[in-house]
Design an enzyme around this catalytic site. Structure first.
Site: not given
Ligand code: KIV
Length: 280
Positions: A48, A116, A185
């Protein structure tokens, strides 16, 4: 009480003890420092960053080098929280070898504790390969922003029985592949509850209701620092943009009207030294 660095077993134990897990995103040193000081369990260097810091229209253009750059800054600030690097689009989708190499960069170059990955069709095999190489993984299902266009945009996922069952199936597959935790999400609260109850690993919700084992928000959303749009699931805990604007406008006004810098913010030289400089 003396604080200790949070580990993956600590995060898993919180689910067993029914203690809620806190996670926020951070992309730079000063914000990560404050989050760690506040006692947040996990800090996600989310892709993000592309939207809320770098000004891209989506997370798709974010590169590995950008993610490593921001992850290093966060890592320098954090003593206690678990730091998770978010693998950007196409950094894990091409081959297992490339996925392991890029996940390894987050660990070796940036000092992250885990990575992640968002759900894509081949993600289960890739997850297994990365976990086998010794790197802990957090999964991410539901609304997956990197492939949002395939999902029909930024929409709630799992609203009918068929897609909800598919989400549960994906969560179980990711757990079996070795994920230590999964982000849910933008899915209905009841479905998140079912997934959370079925899994032995913690679920971290964002727009997935109260029953997840933990919660995450994009920090710029919850602090009111991203004005382009605010999703329904975001609670704003502060509204910093107007505060920053006010401070910057005041600075401009004071500079233009000779109010800043005053003597309080200036340095002086002794008179006799000044005379020598002026040649008197
Ligand atoms: O990139 C991000 O901030 C995310 C969150 C929304 C979990 O993947």
């Amino acid at each position: 009480m003396e604080r200790k660095k949070i580990t993956i077993p600590d995060i898993k134990a919180k689910k067993e003890k029914k203690q809620k897990i806190t996670m926020l995103t951070a992309y730079d040193y000063p914000n990560a420092l404050l989050m760690d000081r506040a006692g947040i369990d996990m800090i996600l260097v989310g892709d993000s960053v592309g939207m809320v810091v770098l000004g891209y229209d989506s997370t798709v253009p974010v590169t590995m080098d950008e993610m490593i750059h921001h992850s290093k800054a966060v890592r320098r600030a954090v003593k206690y929280a678990l730091v998770i690097g978010d693998m950007p689009f196409m950094s894990y989708n091409i081959s297992k070898e490339e996925a392991i190499f890029n996940a390894g960069r987050f660990m070796k170059e940036a000092g992250c504790d885990a990575v992640k990955l968002e759900w894509v069709n081949n993600v289960v095999d890739i997850t297994r390969a990365i976990v086998d190489s010794g790197i802990p993984i957090m999964g991410h299902i539901g609304l997956t922003p990197q492939t949002a266009s395939q999902l029909g945009g930024f929409k709630v996922q799992g609203k009918d029985a068929e897609t909800a069952k598919r989400l549960l199936d994906s969560a179980i597959k990711l757990q079996d592949a070795g994920c230590f935790s999964i982000v849910l999400e933008c899915i209905p609260s009841e479905i998140a509850k079912i997934i959370t109850e079925k899994l032995t690993i913690p679920t971290i919700g964002i727009g997935a209701g109260i029953d997840c084992d933990g919660q995450v928000l994009v920090t710029h959303d919850m602090l009111g620092l991203f004005e382009r749009f605010t999703p329904k699931f975001v609670k704003q805990y502060a509204n910093l943009s107007p505060e920053i604007l006010k401070a910057v406008e005041k600075y401009k006004e004071e500079v233009e009207n000779l109010k800043f810098p005053s003597s309080e913010h200036s340095f002086i030289i002794k008179d006799e030294e000044l005379k020598k400089v002026k040649g008197k």
